[in-house]
Design a protein around this motif. Structure first.
Motif, mmCIF file in Angstrom:
data_model
loop_
_atom_site.group_PDB
_atom_site.id
_atom_site.type_symbol
_atom_site.label_atom_id
_atom_site.label_comp_id
_atom_site.label_asym_id
_atom_site.label_seq_id
_atom_site.Cartn_x
_atom_site.Cartn_y
_atom_site.Cartn_z
ATOM 1 N N ARG A 162 -30.065 10.209 -19.067
ATOM 2 C CA ARG A 162 -31.213 9.572 -18.919
ATOM 3 C C ARG A 162 -32.637 10.513 -18.413
ATOM 4 N NH1 ARG A 162 -29.621 5.040 -22.017
ATOM 5 N NH2 ARG A 162 -27.912 4.003 -20.714
ATOM 6 N N GLU A 163 -31.816 11.834 -17.384
ATOM 7 C CA GLU A 163 -32.613 11.794 -16.610
ATOM 8 C C GLU A 163 -32.539 13.662 -17.165
ATOM 9 O OE1 GLU A 163 -32.770 11.663 -12.262
ATOM 10 O OE2 GLU A 163 -31.210 9.569 -13.052
ATOM 11 N N ASP A 164 -32.452 14.080 -18.239
ATOM 12 C CA ASP A 164 -32.201 15.788 -18.543
ATOM 13 C C ASP A 164 -31.184 16.749 -17.865
ATOM 14 O OD1 ASP A 164 -32.563 16.436 -20.476
ATOM 15 O OD2 ASP A 164 -34.046 16.970 -19.711
ATOM 16 N N TYR A 165 -30.397 16.335 -16.315
ATOM 17 C CA TYR A 165 -29.707 17.179 -15.902
ATOM 18 C C TYR A 165 -28.867 18.301 -16.735
ATOM 19 C CZ TYR A 165 -31.738 15.282 -11.692
ATOM 20 O OH TYR A 165 -32.878 15.487 -10.781
ATOM 21 N N ASP A 166 -28.969 19.325 -16.577
ATOM 22 C CA ASP A 166 -28.060 20.396 -17.033
ATOM 23 C C ASP A 166 -26.360 20.074 -15.959
ATOM 24 O OD1 ASP A 166 -29.514 21.961 -19.012
ATOM 25 O OD2 ASP A 166 -29.979 22.074 -16.754
ATOM 26 N N LEU A 167 -25.855 19.514 -15.498
ATOM 27 C CA LEU A 167 -24.922 19.737 -14.681
ATOM 28 C C LEU A 167 -25.013 18.375 -13.614
ATOM 29 C CD1 LEU A 167 -21.784 21.195 -14.399
ATOM 30 C CD2 LEU A 167 -22.797 22.168 -12.471
ATOM 31 N N VAL A 168 -23.754 17.777 -13.566
ATOM 32 C CA VAL A 168 -23.230 16.269 -12.403
ATOM 33 C C VAL A 168 -21.537 16.609 -11.981
ATOM 34 C CG1 VAL A 168 -23.455 14.045 -11.697
ATOM 35 C CG2 VAL A 168 -25.734 14.770 -13.410
ATOM 36 N N THR A 169 -22.040 17.463 -11.168
ATOM 37 C CA THR A 169 -20.741 16.744 -10.306
ATOM 38 C C THR A 169 -20.449 16.182 -9.239
ATOM 39 O OG1 THR A 169 -21.215 17.986 -8.906
ATOM 40 C CG2 THR A 169 -20.234 19.774 -9.942
ATOM 41 N N GLY A 195 -27.167 29.619 -3.304
ATOM 42 C CA GLY A 195 -28.517 28.740 -2.456
ATOM 43 C C GLY A 195 -28.759 27.225 -2.700
ATOM 44 N N LEU A 196 -27.308 26.348 -3.379
ATOM 45 C CA LEU A 196 -27.274 24.856 -3.420
ATOM 46 C C LEU A 196 -26.556 24.031 -3.192
ATOM 47 C CD1 LEU A 196 -29.143 24.681 -7.242
ATOM 48 C CD2 LEU A 196 -29.671 24.128 -5.273
ATOM 49 N N ARG A 197 -26.454 23.819 -1.932
ATOM 50 C CA ARG A 197 -25.284 23.033 -1.468
ATOM 51 C C ARG A 197 -24.829 21.927 -2.998
ATOM 52 N NH1 ARG A 197 -29.015 21.931 3.528
ATOM 53 N NH2 ARG A 197 -30.119 23.662 3.617
ATOM 54 N N VAL A 198 -23.648 22.115 -3.785
ATOM 55 C CA VAL A 198 -23.418 21.552 -4.061
ATOM 56 C C VAL A 198 -21.294 21.423 -3.236
ATOM 57 C CG1 VAL A 198 -21.226 21.819 -7.380
ATOM 58 C CG2 VAL A 198 -23.961 22.732 -6.216
ATOM 59 N N ARG A 199 -21.353 19.908 -2.947
ATOM 60 C CA ARG A 199 -20.180 20.165 -2.363
ATOM 61 C C ARG A 199 -18.565 20.403 -3.394
ATOM 62 N NH1 ARG A 199 -20.865 17.981 3.079
ATOM 63 N NH2 ARG A 199 -18.198 18.423 2.665
ATOM 64 N N GLU A 200 -18.420 20.118 -4.374
ATOM 65 C CA GLU A 200 -17.654 19.980 -5.381
ATOM 66 C C GLU A 200 -17.749 20.663 -6.405
ATOM 67 O OE1 GLU A 200 -14.575 18.745 -4.568
ATOM 68 O OE2 GLU A 200 -14.993 17.615 -2.753
ATOM 69 N N PRO A 201 -17.744 22.621 -6.103
ATOM 70 C CA PRO A 201 -18.054 23.863 -7.156
ATOM 71 C C PRO A 201 -16.981 23.707 -8.151
ATOM 72 C CG PRO A 201 -17.631 24.734 -5.669
ATOM 73 C CD PRO A 201 -17.621 23.112 -5.088
ATOM 74 N N GLY A 213 -23.838 22.955 -22.528
ATOM 75 C CA GLY A 213 -22.151 23.319 -23.038
ATOM 76 C C GLY A 213 -22.002 24.896 -24.096
ATOM 77 N N SER A 214 -23.083 24.060 -24.682
ATOM 78 C CA SER A 214 -23.168 24.947 -25.886
ATOM 79 C C SER A 214 -23.407 26.801 -25.347
ATOM 80 C CB SER A 214 -24.517 24.121 -26.875
ATOM 81 O OG SER A 214 -23.977 23.455 -27.714
ATOM 82 N N GLN A 215 -24.709 26.876 -24.762
ATOM 83 C CA GLN A 215 -24.987 28.020 -23.791
ATOM 84 C C GLN A 215 -23.449 28.202 -23.347
ATOM 85 O OE1 GLN A 215 -27.916 27.531 -21.173
ATOM 86 N NE2 GLN A 215 -27.764 29.226 -19.855
ATOM 87 N N PHE A 235 -17.748 27.530 -15.153
ATOM 88 C CA PHE A 235 -18.891 25.872 -15.717
ATOM 89 C C PHE A 235 -20.318 25.581 -14.833
ATOM 90 C CE2 PHE A 235 -19.922 22.527 -17.621
ATOM 91 C CZ PHE A 235 -20.110 22.723 -18.986
ATOM 92 N N THR A 236 -19.407 25.599 -13.400
ATOM 93 C CA THR A 236 -21.028 25.417 -12.134
ATOM 94 C C THR A 236 -21.407 26.625 -11.651
ATOM 95 O OG1 THR A 236 -19.131 24.255 -11.247
ATOM 96 C CG2 THR A 236 -20.761 24.312 -10.593
ATOM 97 N N LEU A 237 -20.772 27.524 -11.520
ATOM 98 C CA LEU A 237 -21.163 28.473 -11.600
ATOM 99 C C LEU A 237 -22.748 28.904 -12.371
ATOM 100 C CD1 LEU A 237 -18.893 31.430 -9.678
ATOM 101 C CD2 LEU A 237 -20.103 29.560 -8.811
ATOM 102 N N ALA A 238 -22.090 28.924 -14.160
ATOM 103 C CA ALA A 238 -23.192 29.317 -14.961
ATOM 104 C C ALA A 238 -24.399 28.736 -14.720
ATOM 105 C CB ALA A 238 -22.238 29.433 -16.528
ATOM 106 N N ALA A 239 -24.360 27.763 -14.379
ATOM 107 C CA ALA A 239 -25.641 26.601 -14.088
ATOM 108 C C ALA A 239 -26.141 27.044 -13.283
ATOM 109 C CB ALA A 239 -24.841 25.761 -13.826
ATOM 110 N N LEU A 240 -25.754 27.365 -12.039
ATOM 111 C CA LEU A 240 -26.524 27.760 -11.260
ATOM 112 C C LEU A 240 -26.588 29.010 -10.967
ATOM 113 C CD1 LEU A 240 -23.669 27.149 -8.031
ATOM 114 C CD2 LEU A 240 -25.412 25.707 -8.850
ATOM 115 N N SER A 241 -26.808 30.172 -12.046
ATOM 116 C CA SER A 241 -27.174 31.583 -11.993
ATOM 117 C C SER A 241 -27.763 31.740 -13.339
ATOM 118 C CB SER A 241 -25.806 32.252 -12.509
ATOM 119 O OG SER A 241 -25.383 31.997 -13.655
ATOM 120 N N ALA A 242 -28.096 30.174 -13.653
ATOM 121 C CA ALA A 242 -29.113 30.295 -15.345
ATOM 122 C C ALA A 242 -30.046 29.478 -14.313
ATOM 123 C CB ALA A 242 -28.160 28.955 -16.318
ATOM 124 N N GLY A 243 -30.185 28.802 -13.492
ATOM 125 C CA GLY A 243 -31.140 27.769 -13.024
ATOM 126 C C GLY A 243 -31.261 26.502 -13.502
#
Length: 435
Positions: A162-169, A195-201, A213-215, A235-243
Motif C-alpha cells: 500500500r505504501e511502496d516500501y522496499d523492506l519491512v522488518t 545510520g538507520l535504527r533497524v532493530r531486527e536486521p 527482490g529482483s535487484q 538482504f537488509t544491508l543491501a536495502a540500507l546501502s542502496a538507500g
C-alpha cells in the motif's frame, strides 16, 4: 495464438538458471502473474508448518481477498513429511473455520531443492519465483514461528503493497535476556554504520517489494557457502546501502527466535561474519554516514518481558577467561595491544568485580572487523575467536540488568548503540591504515 508472458519469462529463466526444477517451472507457468507472494522455506518442520500455513492462508483471505496471491513452499529435503503436509492442507479448511473467502484463486505450490539446507538457497528460489510471477509485494515467513497469527502477514505486507516500501522488518516482544547477540552487537553496529535504527536486521520474517527482490537476486553473489550464509542480514544491508525505503512493524512475541542458531559459533558466522563480509563493498556508503535516525515503525520498536529466566552466568565468565588465556597468540594478530592487555586484566577478576565495559566491547568488535577486512589470519578463525569475548560481554549485560526494568534494559541498549556511534571514527581510522 498470443504467447503467455509468464511462460516466456519462465522459459527465459530456465535457459539462464538450472536451480529451478522443471516441475516447479510448470507450476509457476500455471499461476501466471500475482500481486502478492508468500515464501515459506521449510526443513523438517512437520510439527509447526501446518499451523503456519493455515495462518498464512487466513492472513491473505483477511487482508488481501481481492489480490492475486501465491504461497511458495521451498523445502530443503525434509524427511519428516513436511512437503506432503504442506501440499495436503486445503484452503477450504480456512473457509469453513473462519468463514473467509477470496475473490481470486489462492495458489499454493511446493518445490524441493538439494544441497545445503541453509536458508539462502530457499530465499534464492523465492526471489526467482517472485520475479517470474511479477509479484508486487512479498513476505517470507518462518516455519518455526509456532505462535504466528494471521495479522503478521498484513503487518509485514501492507507497507510494501500500500505504501511502496522496499523492506519491512519485524520487531519482536523479547525477554530482556533474549537475543543478546542482536542487542549487543548486530543491531548497534548496523545502526552505527548504516545510520538507520533497524532493530531486527537479521529476521526470519520480513516483507519486501518485488522490485527490490529482483535487484538483490541479480546483485548478490550466490556462489559457494558465503553467498548463502546469513542471507537475511545481507538482504537488509543491501536495502540500507542502496538507500531503499525501510520500515518496521511490531508483530508481537515469537517462540524460539534463536532456535536456528543455538550454537554460538554458527550464529556468529551467520550474523557477524555476514556483516563483516559486507563492509568492504559497502565502505563508500557507511564511511560517509554519521549518527543514526529512526525508521518508520508500526507498533512498539522493542517490547521487553521480565519473567524469570535461568542463565548460567558463571559458565559465561569461565569460558571468557579461558578463551582470553588460550587464544592470546591469536588475539595478537587481531587486537591492538591496549585492548588485549585490558582483556587479560579483566579475565583475572572474580564475578563481583568483572565488567566488560561498553567502550572496550565496541573497540574489540571494531578491531575484529578490521582484522577480518585485512584477513590477518583465516577469516573463519577470526569469527571463532570472537566467541569467548562475546560471552564475556553477555555476562556483563546479564549482570548489569539482572534487576532492571524494561525501560532500564532499553536504556542500556541505547547507551551501547551510542557508544558504537561515538567510536565509529576509531573504526575508520583503523580501516584506513591508522592505529
Amino acid at each position: 495464438m498470443q504467447e503467455n508472458p509468464a511462460a516466456v519469462r519462465v522459459e527465459t529463466k530456465l535457459a539462464e538458471e538450472n536451480f529451478l526444477s522443471d516441475d516447479f517451472l510448470r507450476q509457476l507457468i500455471n499461476i501466471g502473474e500475482v500481486d502478492i507472494l508468500v515464501g515459506l522455506p521449510t526443513h523438517n518442520n512437520v510439527k509447526t508448518v501446518g499451523t503456519i500455513l493455515q495462518q498464512i492462508q487466513s492472513g491473505i483471505l483477511r487482508g488481501f481477498p481481492r489480490e492475486r496471491a501465491a504461497i511458495i513452499n521451498v523445502d530443503a529435503g525434509s524427511r519428516d513429511g513436511t512437503p506432503e503436509l504442506v501440499t495436503g492442507i486445503s484452503i477450504d479448511d480456512v473457509h469453513r473455520n473462519a468463514n473467509l473467502y477470496a475473490l481470486r484463486t489462492l495458489h499454493s505450490i511446493s518445490t524441493q531443492y538439494t544441497g545445503d539446507s541453509a536458508s539462502g538457497g530457499a530465499l534464492k528460489i523465492i526471489l526467482s519465483a517472485a520475479e517470474l510471477l511479477r509479484a508486487r509485494a512479498c513476505v517470507v515467513m518462518s516455519p518455526e514461528s509456532s505462535n504466528a497469527e494471521p495479522d503478521w502477514l498484513s503487518r509485514l505486507m501492507t507497507p510494501i503493497y500500500r505504501e511502496d516500501y522496499d523492506l519491512v522488518t519485524p520487531t519482536y516482544r523479547r525477554h530482556k535476556f533474549e537475543g543478546i547477540l542482536i542487542t549487543n552487537l548486530v543491531y548497534p553496529m548496523v545502526r552505527a554504520l548504516y545510520g538507520l535504527r533497524v532493530r531486527e536486521p537479521y529476521a526470519t520474517e520480513f516483507g519486501f517489494s518485488g522490485r527490490f527482490g529482483s535487484q538483490f537476486l541479480g546483485q548478490n553473489n550466490w556462489e559457494g557457502g558465503a553467498g548463502l550464509t546469513g542471507v537475511e542480514l545481507r538482504f537488509t544491508l543491501a536495502a540500507l546501502s542502496a538507500g531503499g525505503r525501510v520500515a518496521q512493524s511490531a508483530i508481537g512475541g515469537k517462540d524460539h527466535i534463536e532456535r536456528r542458531s543455538a550454537d554460538l559459533v554458527p550464529a556468529l558466522r551467520q550474523t557477524v561474519g555476514s556483516l563483516f563480509s559486507a563492509l568492504e563493498a559497502d565502505f563508500p556508503v557507511w564511511s560517509a554516514i554519521t549518527g543514526s535516525r529512526p525508521v518508520p515503525t508500526t507498533g512498539s520498536e522493542g517490547e521487553v518481558t521480565l519473567e524469570p529466566l535461568r542463565v548460567n552466568r558463571k559458565r559465561l565468565r569461565e569460558m571468557f577467561s579461558t578463551g582470553v588465556t588460550e587464544l592470546d597468540s591469536v588475539f595478537q594478530s587481531i587486537l591492538s595491544e591496549p585492548t588485549r592487555e585490558e582483556l587479560k586484566q579483566i579475565a583475572t577478576r572474580d564475578e563481583d568485580d568483572f565488567r566488560y565495559s561498553a567502550e572496550l566491547w565496541v573497540k574489540t568488535v571494531y578491531e575484529f572487523a578490521v582484522a577480518f577486512q585485512k584477513s590477518v589470519i583465516n577469516r573463519d578463525h577470526i569469527i571463532q575467536a570472537l566467541a569467548p569475548l562475546f560471552r564475556g560481554r553477555a555476562f556483563t549485560f546479564l549482570a548489569e540488568n539482572r534487576s532492571s526494568s524494561a525501560a532500564g534494559v532499553e536504556n542500556d541498549i541505547e547507551s551501547l548503540c551510542l557508544e558504537f556511534e561515538r567510536l565509529k571514527p576509531y573504526l575508520l581510522q583503523m580501516w584506513n591504515g591508522g592505529k
